[in-house]
Design an enzyme around this catalytic site. Structure first.
Site, PDB file in Angstrom:
ATOM      1  N   LYS A 227      40.363  31.695  36.987  1.00 35.00           N
ATOM      2  CA  LYS A 227      41.705  31.137  36.829  1.00 35.00           C
ATOM      3  C   LYS A 227      41.676  30.054  35.761  1.00 35.00           C
ATOM      4  CE  LYS A 227      43.201  33.520  40.395  1.00 35.00           C
ATOM      5  NZ  LYS A 227      44.076  34.728  40.186  1.00 35.00           N
TER       6      LYS A 227
ATOM      7  N   SER B 214      45.139  39.433  36.801  1.00 30.80           N
ATOM      8  CA  SER B 214      45.751  38.123  37.061  1.00 30.80           C
ATOM      9  C   SER B 214      45.664  37.178  35.865  1.00 30.80           C
ATOM     10  CB  SER B 214      45.087  37.469  38.274  1.00 30.80           C
ATOM     11  OG  SER B 214      43.739  37.152  37.992  1.00 30.80           O
TER      12      SER B 214
END
Length: 320
Positions: A205, A134
């Protein structure tokens, strides 16, 4: 047959005269009884009464020998046998002591190193294994990043562009998945050392918006805007669009809006818009800031904050 007269006559008879041999023997016996040195009979006759008394009162002389220092016992006699352990027993005890030293020192050293690394990981810097794609190409599967846990500990707060590791319980996950306690303990220890994948509740993230920011997608060129200013995200995975979903959100105070760099494969704040919290992550759930890629050697680099957010104005206010 003897009569009483004969017995009485026999008792009145004079004792036989003692010869020289009997006299010296009696003298020796008398000398032993008085604990004095033996004196020959002829010499005893020549000595007077006072000399004989003084001579007999003197204690016997001890044989001369080396003085024994105080605190030390006398040496054993030369002919006395000395007890020594057998050679096999002495060799066995020496071997056991050596094996114990060789065994305990590495074990203690290893235990001390593991304890030090665990304490360091718990409070200062934690290795974090990247489990998914990701965050490509910034972070790849199998990379180990070093998470700085002191980055926001003393008054600092996450800023736009920071790569953070956070606990997604309550935001990305509404409840923590169940896990066997023993398996969880082993996995947690391995994750703290960067040897195993992190818990299912831990995410990595990039911060796009902080409390009060208005984050929208997208402008006419397909760029995400923060507080009305478009962001040129040069860190995105090649070929990825900034977002395939449209959204318009004002980040609540004390929350963060986060997204992955590989937008086509990242489940981030966009995927939790309809859930409690609206996909935002509480600041107090942030574990730390990822500052370095430590492994593999070919990926060594510092994760600097990109300059794409330098021109973003401050938040204009909140909107429901």
């Amino acid at each position: 047959m003897d009569t009483d007269a004969q017995f009485s006559e026999r008792d009145r008879s004079p004792a036989p005269a003692q010869g020289p041999e009997q006299g010296s023997r009696s003298a020796r016996f008398s000398g032993r009884a008085t604990s004095g040195p033996e004196v020959p009979a002829d010499e005893a006759e020549q000595l007077g009464p006072e000399a004989r008394t003084q001579r007999g009162a003197q204690p016997p002389e001890l044989p001369e020998g080396p003085a024994v220092p105080p605190g030390r016992s006398a040496r054993p006699q030369e002919g006395a046998p000395q007890q020594r352990p057998p050679r096999l027993r002495r060799f066995g005890s020496w071997l056991a002591a050596g094996a114990s030293a060789l065994w305990h020192r590495p074990v203690l050293l290893l235990a001390a190193c593991v304890a030090f690394v665990l304490l360091l990981s718990a409070f200062v810097v934690q290795p974090f294994l990247i489990p998914s794609s990701s965050m490509e190409n910034t972070l790849r599967i199998g990379d180990r990043v070093l998470v700085n846990k002191l980055a926001y500990r003393f008054g600092g707060e996450p800023r736009r562009g920071d790569v953070i590791v956070f606990d997604g319980t309550g935001s990305f996950l509404q409840r923590e998945p169940s896990e066997n306690p023993v398996t969880g303990l082993i996995r947690g220890a391995g994750a703290a050392l960067g040897l195993a994948e992190p818990a299912a509740t831990d995410y990595v993230k990039r911060v796009i918006g902080v409390g009060g920011d208005r984050v929208t997608c997208c402008d006419k060129r397909g760029r995400i805007k923060v507080n009305g200013e478009p962001v040129d995200e040069g860190y995105l995975f090649p070929g990825d669009a900034p977002s395939s979903d449209t959204f318009d959100i004002v980040v609540p105070e004390g929350k963060l809006w986060v997204m992955g760099d590989h937008r086509g494969r990242s489940r981030d704040s966009r995927d939790h818009l309809g859930e409690p919290g609206g996909g935002t992550v509480p600041v107090d759930k942030v574990i730390g800031r990822a500052d370095w890629i430590a492994w593999p050697v070919g990926h060594w680099t510092a994760l600097d904050r990109p300059r794409a957010f330098d021109g973003i104005p401050g938040a204009a206010g909140s909107r429901g």
